[in-house]
Design a protein around this motif. Structure first.
Motif, short mmCIF file in Angstrom:
data_model
loop_
_atom_site.label_atom_id
_atom_site.label_comp_id
_atom_site.label_asym_id
_atom_site.label_seq_id
_atom_site.Cartn_x
_atom_site.Cartn_y
_atom_site.Cartn_z
N SER A 12 0.82 -1.21 0.00
CA SER A 12 0.00 0.00 0.00
C SER A 12 0.86 1.26 0.00
N THR A 13 2.08 1.16 0.54
CA THR A 13 2.97 2.33 0.43
C THR A 13 3.30 2.57 -1.03
N ALA A 14 3.53 1.47 -1.76
CA ALA A 14 3.81 1.58 -3.18
C ALA A 14 2.62 2.22 -3.89
N GLN A 15 1.43 1.83 -3.43
CA GLN A 15 0.22 2.39 -4.03
C GLN A 15 0.17 3.91 -3.87
N LYS A 16 0.52 4.37 -2.67
CA LYS A 16 0.53 5.82 -2.43
C LYS A 16 1.52 6.51 -3.37
N TRP A 17 2.71 5.92 -3.49
CA TRP A 17 3.72 6.49 -4.37
C TRP A 17 3.24 6.54 -5.81
N LEU A 18 2.54 5.46 -6.20
CA LEU A 18 2.05 5.41 -7.57
C LEU A 18 1.07 6.54 -7.84
N TYR A 19 0.12 6.71 -6.91
CA TYR A 19 -0.87 7.77 -7.09
C TYR A 19 -0.19 9.13 -7.14
N LEU A 20 0.81 9.28 -6.27
CA LEU A 20 1.56 10.53 -6.24
C LEU A 20 2.22 10.78 -7.59
N ALA A 21 2.80 9.72 -8.16
CA ALA A 21 3.47 9.85 -9.46
C ALA A 21 2.48 10.25 -10.54
N ILE A 22 1.30 9.61 -10.53
CA ILE A 22 0.30 9.95 -11.54
C ILE A 22 -0.14 11.40 -11.38
N LEU A 23 -0.36 11.80 -10.13
CA LEU A 23 -0.79 13.16 -9.85
C LEU A 23 0.27 14.17 -10.30
N LEU A 24 1.51 13.84 -9.99
CA LEU A 24 2.63 14.69 -10.36
C LEU A 24 2.69 14.84 -11.88
N ALA A 25 2.56 13.69 -12.58
CA ALA A 25 2.60 13.72 -14.04
C ALA A 25 1.49 14.64 -14.56
N ALA A 26 0.31 14.51 -13.96
CA ALA A 26 -0.82 15.32 -14.41
C ALA A 26 -0.57 16.80 -14.17
N CYS A 27 0.12 17.14 -13.07
CA CYS A 27 0.39 18.54 -12.76
C CYS A 27 1.48 19.13 -13.65
N VAL A 28 2.49 18.31 -13.92
CA VAL A 28 3.63 18.82 -14.68
C VAL A 28 3.27 18.97 -16.16
N LEU A 29 2.35 18.13 -16.59
CA LEU A 29 2.02 18.05 -18.01
C LEU A 29 1.78 19.38 -18.72
N PRO A 30 0.98 20.30 -18.14
CA PRO A 30 0.70 21.56 -18.87
C PRO A 30 1.96 22.36 -19.20
N PHE A 31 3.06 22.10 -18.47
CA PHE A 31 4.27 22.88 -18.72
C PHE A 31 5.15 22.28 -19.81
N VAL A 32 4.77 21.06 -20.24
CA VAL A 32 5.56 20.45 -21.31
C VAL A 32 5.05 20.97 -22.64
N ARG A 33 5.94 21.57 -23.41
CA ARG A 33 5.50 22.16 -24.67
C ARG A 33 5.96 21.33 -25.87
N ASN A 34 7.02 20.57 -25.64
CA ASN A 34 7.62 19.83 -26.74
C ASN A 34 6.70 18.69 -27.21
N LYS A 35 6.30 18.70 -28.48
CA LYS A 35 5.36 17.71 -28.99
C LYS A 35 5.94 16.30 -28.97
N PHE A 36 7.24 16.24 -29.23
CA PHE A 36 7.90 14.95 -29.27
C PHE A 36 7.84 14.27 -27.90
N ILE A 37 8.11 15.07 -26.86
CA ILE A 37 8.06 14.52 -25.50
C ILE A 37 6.64 14.12 -25.14
N LEU A 38 5.68 14.96 -25.55
CA LEU A 38 4.29 14.63 -25.27
C LEU A 38 3.90 13.31 -25.93
N ASP A 39 4.41 13.10 -27.14
CA ASP A 39 4.12 11.85 -27.85
C ASP A 39 4.67 10.67 -27.06
N ILE A 40 5.89 10.84 -26.55
CA ILE A 40 6.47 9.77 -25.74
C ILE A 40 5.61 9.50 -24.51
N ILE A 41 5.17 10.60 -23.86
CA ILE A 41 4.36 10.42 -22.65
C ILE A 41 3.06 9.69 -22.98
#
Lengths: 597, 308
Positions: A12-41
């Motif tokens: 369950s600790t891993a679960q918390k980390w996972l959710y945190l990672a997903i949340l973090l990805a969702a927050c950081v996403l708007p700042f990524v402008r590079n289309k190539f990187i977005l495609d990778i994501i």
């Protein structure tokens, strides 16, 4: 401690980390402008969904689906065709597509899961090939090999976006739901069923599970998510063709990501995709154009290396080091469970004493193997809490009788009445739910689980609630006297412990009668005595017992009544004293008249 | 009258291709019967054979029969190498590892071929095999006839080998019972390697035969590999004659369905047949591992009698 359990709360600790990672990805996403990187994501998220869905079936429940991408393709095509040919809005279309795919997966599953191991894998490849060819052949809807082009009406209404961002958010949402579901398996009946059918199909039947049903259900859930991934992919590319959605390459890639990360864990497939996809895309853009095929060739090498040397993937390697670091020989939650477990003299579900209550009645069961009659017209009945022995020389039909009563061999004729209900050629899982439990002579533990989890699987036969199943399991383990070994993986248990585990698993299904198949074989005299005490203790809980045994001392110690079989027929019945004096019995065992003895 | 001629012609074509399929499937069945590992790279081994044939006969201009002979030796070594490197470590592993190790091998072979030869369709051109001859109303493609005769000849040699030589009998013995063979002093690991070598040899030879008929491209093995599996399941893992009959059935199915339905759908037809057979008789034709490992020799032969 060696390779612990997959279904454990401490992730369950891993679960918390996972959710945190997903949340973090969702927050950081708007700042990524590079289309190539977005495609990778986007690709990482998509393949994480697919690898996870594949993991649900293959990693958790066992059958290796090599053509699993077929459900991805069916989903992609059905939502796209609905959109292009019938004008159904994609927001609705992806769910209709997912529904179609789920039904398709269910129907296919009913047929294909009759196959085992390599043959199942082959059949899924054949299915993928068929769909690939059909998608190319019926050009009317699918556009054939030219592919299907989705109309590009940018706008949220039609789920076609100019930016890649919204697709990633949709993907993350699907991934979040899927991972949450995967985590919920840790404490659900279905999750335990998946592991049980994977680890030991025969034993899972005795625990009241119907393996095909479990697999079909897993296949359907997996296909549902594969299909969502497929529809999302179609919307993202605005173009699909048979090769891109029914391609064998993709199937192998999905499997590879999951294997590299670690099959049978929630985090594994995610780690695999996060590591492999950026590497692959960078690799492809820098070399790929000049040397086609290099990336898949390297993948092939990876696959071989991982399967040969690191079968459990990066996850388990990390876990090993993590555990060495922490030096936790005993996981916290289980340790707490031991403290919390109440000390019980008996079982919490002991049956009411009622001497006249017949719990099991066998009426004229017969088994013919071709021309050979293994058991003929065998009848007996069993009262609450009674202990009877079933003996006979080798080849007398004991095991056949045993298997017929527990449903592992369908009887040719006859009837089994358990607790007032009649059963004819019933399956093991039906009889298990009817209160007829069994043990196996050659013990069949669920190998990768701990002792407690093994017993929980048994307890799930009569309940859907995890807490209840867990409490039952704890009480049963306490009852058989293995409380100090709760967290042991089955590989660390002794022969005697494994035999007791068989008993505990059977007890956990809350039976009214247990059939014991040579429970003493391989035990030392001391252990044997212990086991006799345990058997008496069980019968005091008003659970009836049928004992098949070669050790006469055990029979004399425990059984109130003994039935003797020879050549499939009942030749004698009575108390132990009566039996050993019986002419016919002596003749059957020693093959002559009395003076040989 | 006209349609009758076409029909018989189709059956002849199916028969000829069936002979090659028999050789192809026998390679798979031998490996499966003896080592009990399903080789998912089977089609790719065939593909390697086809490319080898292309390289030798078209690029280097070697006589195809000479190339075939050398190729068979190479394939034997190839098979032994694969057994030692990939198969030996996973002999006792769960089927999951066995499947993915051989799938990995398949992907390596397929994509190395793609890197070297690109995705082009290549054709082996051998002048004297291009033409055809007629008997009565029926037309015989020379390439197909030669390939058929080669395959059947190779099968006969193999049967003779399995029945009459020490190694052959050892292979049959291991196929029947590993432990029994071990107790009798047969080195089973050596036998596994040899079985792999012979299996690859058959498959390679089938590749040479098929290359004179079909074009070569990297993913050519996908369909042929599945065909081999279908035939082995149809005919039984342990039964050479069964495999031969299965191969002929699939040959006919391919030939007739290609004509009656559509050339594009012929694969769908036998894949469907395959699925249906698997699903209807999963136990009868497949029967779990115990039934699979029976034998390659007729019942009345006592395999080990001459060893002692």
């Amino acid at each position: 401690m060696k390779k612990i359990t997959l279904l454990n709360n401490r992730f369950s600790t891993a679960q918390k980390w996972l959710y945190l990672a997903i949340l973090l990805a969702a927050c950081v996403l708007p700042f990524v402008r590079n289309k190539f990187i977005l495609d990778i994501i986007f690709n990482v998220v998509l393949f994480a969904i697919l690898a996870q869905a594949w993991n649900l079936l293959t990693g958790y429940s066992g059958p290796v689906s090599l053509g699993h991408v077929v459900y991805f393709g069916v989903g992609a095509y059905s939502s796209s065709i609905l959109y292009v040919s019938f004008g159904v809005n994609p927001w609705i279309g992806i769910f209709i597509g997912a529904f179609i795919t789920t039904v398709f997966a269910g129907v296919m599953g009913v047929f294909l899961f009759r196959l085992k191991t390599h043959f199942f894998a082959l059949s899924t490849v054949a299915l993928l090939f068929i769909m690939h060819i059909l998608a190319g052949y019926y050009t009317e809807f699918t556009g054939g090999h030219m592919g299907l082009l989705l109309p590009i009406n940018a706008g949220a209404k039609d789920m076609v976006f100019i930016s890649k961002m919204p697709y990633i958010y949709i993907g993350l949402l699907i991934l979040f739901i899927l991972c949450t579901y995967m985590y919920s398996l840790n404490t659900s009946k279905f999750g335990y069923s998946l592991i049980a059918v994977r680890e030991n199909e025969e034993a899972s039947k005795a625990m009241g599970l119907q393996p095909i049903f479990v697999w079909v259900k897993a296949n359907m859930i997996s296909a549902f998510f594969m299909s969502l991934g497929g529809s999302l992919y179609a919307q993202y590319m605005c173009y699909i063709d048979p090769e891109s959605v029914f391609g064998m390459n993709m199937s192998v890639k999905i499997a590879l990501y999951a294997i590299i990360g670690g099959v049978g864990t929630v985090i594994g497939p995610l780690i695999g995709s996060v590591i492999m996809i950026p590497v692959e895309i960078l690799f492809r853009t820098s070399f790929g154009r000049s040397i086609t095929g290099l990336n898949m060739a390297v993948y092939g090498v990876f696959l071989i290396i991982f399967v040969l040397y690191a079968k459990d993937g990066l996850m388990s390697i990390c876990m090993k080091y993590y555990q060495k670091l922490k030096k936790r020989a005993f996981s916290e939650t289980e340790a707490m469970a031991v403290k919390a477990a109440p000390v019980l003299a008996g079982l919490p579900f002991a049956l009411p004493q009622n001497d006249h209550n017949v719990v099991l009645e066998i009426q004229n069961i017969t088994k013919n193997f071709g021309g050979l009659t293994a058991v003929q017209d065998f009848s007996f009945s069993l009262k609450t809490g009674e202990v009877i022995g079933l003996i006979g020389p080798n080849g007398a039909g004991k095991t056949t009788t045993f298997n017929m009563i527990t449903g592992f061999i369908p009887q040719s004729s006859g009837l089994i009445v358990a607790n007032g209900h009649e059963y004819k050629r019933a399956h093991p899982w039906v009889l298990c739910k009817a209160g007829v439990a069994r043990t196996f002579q050659l013990v069949k533990p669920f190998a990768k689980l701990s002792l407690l989890q093994n017993v929980i699987i048994g307890a799930f036969a009569k309940t859907r609630d995890y807490e209840e199943a867990r409490n039952t399991a704890l009480a049963v383990i306490d009852f058989v006297g293995m409380k100090n070994k709760l967290d042991y993986p089955t590989s660390k248990l002794t022969v005697c412990d494994l035999k007791k585990l068989e008993l505990a698993k059977a007890l956990a299904t809350k039976p009214t009668v247990i059939l014991l198949d040579e429970v003493m074989s391989g035990l030392t005299p001391m252990e044997s005595k212990d086991m006799c005490v345990l058997i008496k203790k069980i019968s005091q809980q008003n659970i009836a017992l049928v004992i098949v045994e070669h050790v006469m001392q055990v029979i004399s110690n425990t059984c109130e009544r003994v039935l003797v079989l020879n050549f499939g027929e009942l030749i004698a019945e009575g108390t132990y004293k009566e039996i050993i004096e019986n002419e016919q019995v002596i003749k059957a065992y020693l093959g002559g008249s009395r003076h040989y003895a | 009258m006209e349609s009758n001629v076409i029909f018989i012609q189709l059956i002849i074509n199916g028969l000829l291709i069936g002979g090659i399929y028999a050789l192809l499937s026998f390679g798979l069945a031998l490996i499966f019967g003896v080592v009990e590992v399903v080789n998912f790279a089977h089609g790719e081994v065939l593909m390697v054979g086809m490319y080898l044939s292309y390289v030798a006969s078209t690029l280097l201009g070697v006589n195809i029969f000479v190339a075939m002979f050398i190729g068979m030796i190479l394939f034997f070594i190839f098979g032994i190498t694969v057994e030692r490197i990939i198969i030996k470590p996973i002999l006792d592993a769960p089927f999951f590892s066995q499947i993915f190790a051989t799938v990995g091998l398949a992907y390596v072979l397929k994509n190395v071929a793609l890197m070297i030869f690109k995705a082009d369709y290549l054709k082996v051109k051998i002048g004297y095999l291009e033409s055809s001859f007629q008997i009565g109303n029926f037309c015989f493609d020379k390439a197909r006839v030669v390939a058929f005769l080669l395959s059947v000849g190779a099968l006969l040699v193999l049967v003779f080998f399995l029945k009459n030589t020490y190694i052959g009998r050892a292979i049959s013995a291991v196929a029947q019972s590993k432990r029994g063979a071990e107790i009798r002093g047969i080195d089973i690991h050596k036998t596994y390697a040899i079985a792999f070598g012979i299996g690859f040899m058959c498959t390679g030879l089938a590749g040479f035969s098929l290359s004179t008929i079909y074009s070569v491209y990297p993913s050519v093995g996908d369909a042929f590999g599945l065909i081999a599996f279908i035939i082995v399941i149809l005919g039984g893992y342990n039964n050479l004659y069964g495999i031969f009959i299965g191969a002929l059935i699939i040959g006919q199915l391919e030939s007739l369905s290609g004509f009656i339905l559509s050339v594009h759908l012929k694969e769908v037809v036998y894949f469907l047949v395959f699925l249906i057979i698997l699903v209807i008789k999963p136990s009868g034709l497949m029967g779990g591992t115990r039934k699979m490992r029976k034998r390659f020799v007729p019942k009345n032969k006592t395999v080990l009698e001459n060893e002692a």
